[in-house]
Design an enzyme around this catalytic site. Structure first.
Site, short mmCIF file in Angstrom:
data_model
loop_
_atom_site.label_atom_id
_atom_site.label_comp_id
_atom_site.label_asym_id
_atom_site.label_seq_id
_atom_site.Cartn_x
_atom_site.Cartn_y
_atom_site.Cartn_z
N HIS A 14 75.88 43.05 21.23
CA HIS A 14 77.21 42.82 21.00
C HIS A 14 77.71 41.83 21.91
O HIS A 14 77.66 41.70 23.22
CB HIS A 14 78.06 43.94 21.49
CG HIS A 14 77.66 45.39 20.60
ND1 HIS A 14 78.25 45.79 19.76
CD2 HIS A 14 76.63 46.11 20.74
CE1 HIS A 14 78.01 47.12 19.23
NE2 HIS A 14 76.93 47.16 19.89
N HIS A 47 70.22 45.53 19.24
CA HIS A 47 71.26 44.27 19.08
C HIS A 47 72.22 44.27 20.21
O HIS A 47 72.27 45.06 20.94
CB HIS A 47 72.24 44.78 17.72
CG HIS A 47 72.76 46.04 17.95
ND1 HIS A 47 72.12 47.26 17.58
CD2 HIS A 47 73.85 46.49 18.24
CE1 HIS A 47 72.84 48.35 17.77
NE2 HIS A 47 74.04 47.69 18.26
P1 AMP Z 1 75.82 50.51 18.70
O1 AMP Z 1 76.66 51.55 19.02
O2 AMP Z 1 75.36 49.75 19.79
O3 AMP Z 1 74.34 50.87 17.96
O4 AMP Z 1 76.66 49.56 17.61
C1 AMP Z 1 76.38 49.79 16.44
C2 AMP Z 1 77.63 48.69 15.81
O5 AMP Z 1 77.23 48.32 14.23
C3 AMP Z 1 78.93 49.33 15.53
O6 AMP Z 1 79.70 48.33 16.43
C4 AMP Z 1 79.39 49.12 14.34
O7 AMP Z 1 80.74 48.79 13.96
C5 AMP Z 1 78.35 48.26 13.52
N1 AMP Z 1 78.02 48.23 12.32
C6 AMP Z 1 77.66 49.40 11.81
N2 AMP Z 1 77.42 49.14 10.30
C7 AMP Z 1 77.60 47.79 10.01
C8 AMP Z 1 77.76 46.96 8.89
N3 AMP Z 1 77.32 47.24 7.81
N4 AMP Z 1 78.05 45.66 9.24
C9 AMP Z 1 78.57 45.28 10.37
N5 AMP Z 1 78.55 45.94 11.59
C10 AMP Z 1 78.24 47.32 11.40
#
Ligand code: AMP
Ligand code: ZN
Length: 135
Positions: A101, A99
């Site tokens: 950001h 993903h």
């Molecule tokens: P990463 O550290 O790049 O894997 O980021 C994962 C991101 O997913 C974090 O910023 C979380 O806040 C976000 N996240 C986790 N669960 C959810 C959810 N159910 N809906 C939206 N964002 C989420």
């Protein structure tokens, strides 16, 4: 992937604030935003990280990011954005579904990026050669 939270968002088993959707890509609000409007852009198919992502899908996600990011900035009343992809646990990847950001940024919001450091003698050339040999 049955235990992947983003796959559950894509299938609709977990609710999300959807911003954009097409055949291959979904964008939704990050649940714990750095700034309001912080958006995640994912491929609908499960791939763990950028290394695994097929070329065509990579192109589609990046195209979607380009389309969505200006809307995030405008909608969030921001001045710019950071585009971030945490690739692998060492880089802070927590959700193992690749993903991007899109983090809207405001002038003076107080966030600093990582500090830079100077190369030592010969260090740049050495790492450069090793990187080039791995392309
Ligand atoms: P990463 O550290 O790049 O894997 O980021 C994962 C991101 O997913 C974090 O910023 C979380 O806040 C976000 N996240 C986790 N669960 C959810 C959810 N159910 N809906 C939206 N964002 C989420
Ligand atoms: Zn997944």
């Amino acid at each position: 992937m049955s235990d992947c939270i983003f796959c559950k968002i894509i299938s609709g088993d977990i609710p999300s604030y959807k911003i954009y959707e097409d055949k291959d890509v979904l964008a939704f609000l990050d649940i714990t935003p750095v700034n309001p409007g912080h958006t995640l852009v994912v491929a609908k198919e499960h791939y763990e990280n950028l290394n695994d992502l097929p070329e065509e899908l990579t192109k589609k996600i990046v195209q979607a990011v380009k389309k969505i990011a200006p809307a995030v900035v405008k909608g969030a009343g921001a001045d710019g954005f950071n585009l971030n992809l945490n690739n692998g646990p060492a880089a802070g990847q927590v959700v193992n579904h690749v993903h991007f950001h899109i983090v809207p940024r405001k002038i003076g919001d107080g966030y600093e990026l990582w500090p830079g450091q100077e190369y030592g003698e010969g260090e740049a050339q050495a790492v450069l050669e090793k990187i080039k040999n791995n392309i």
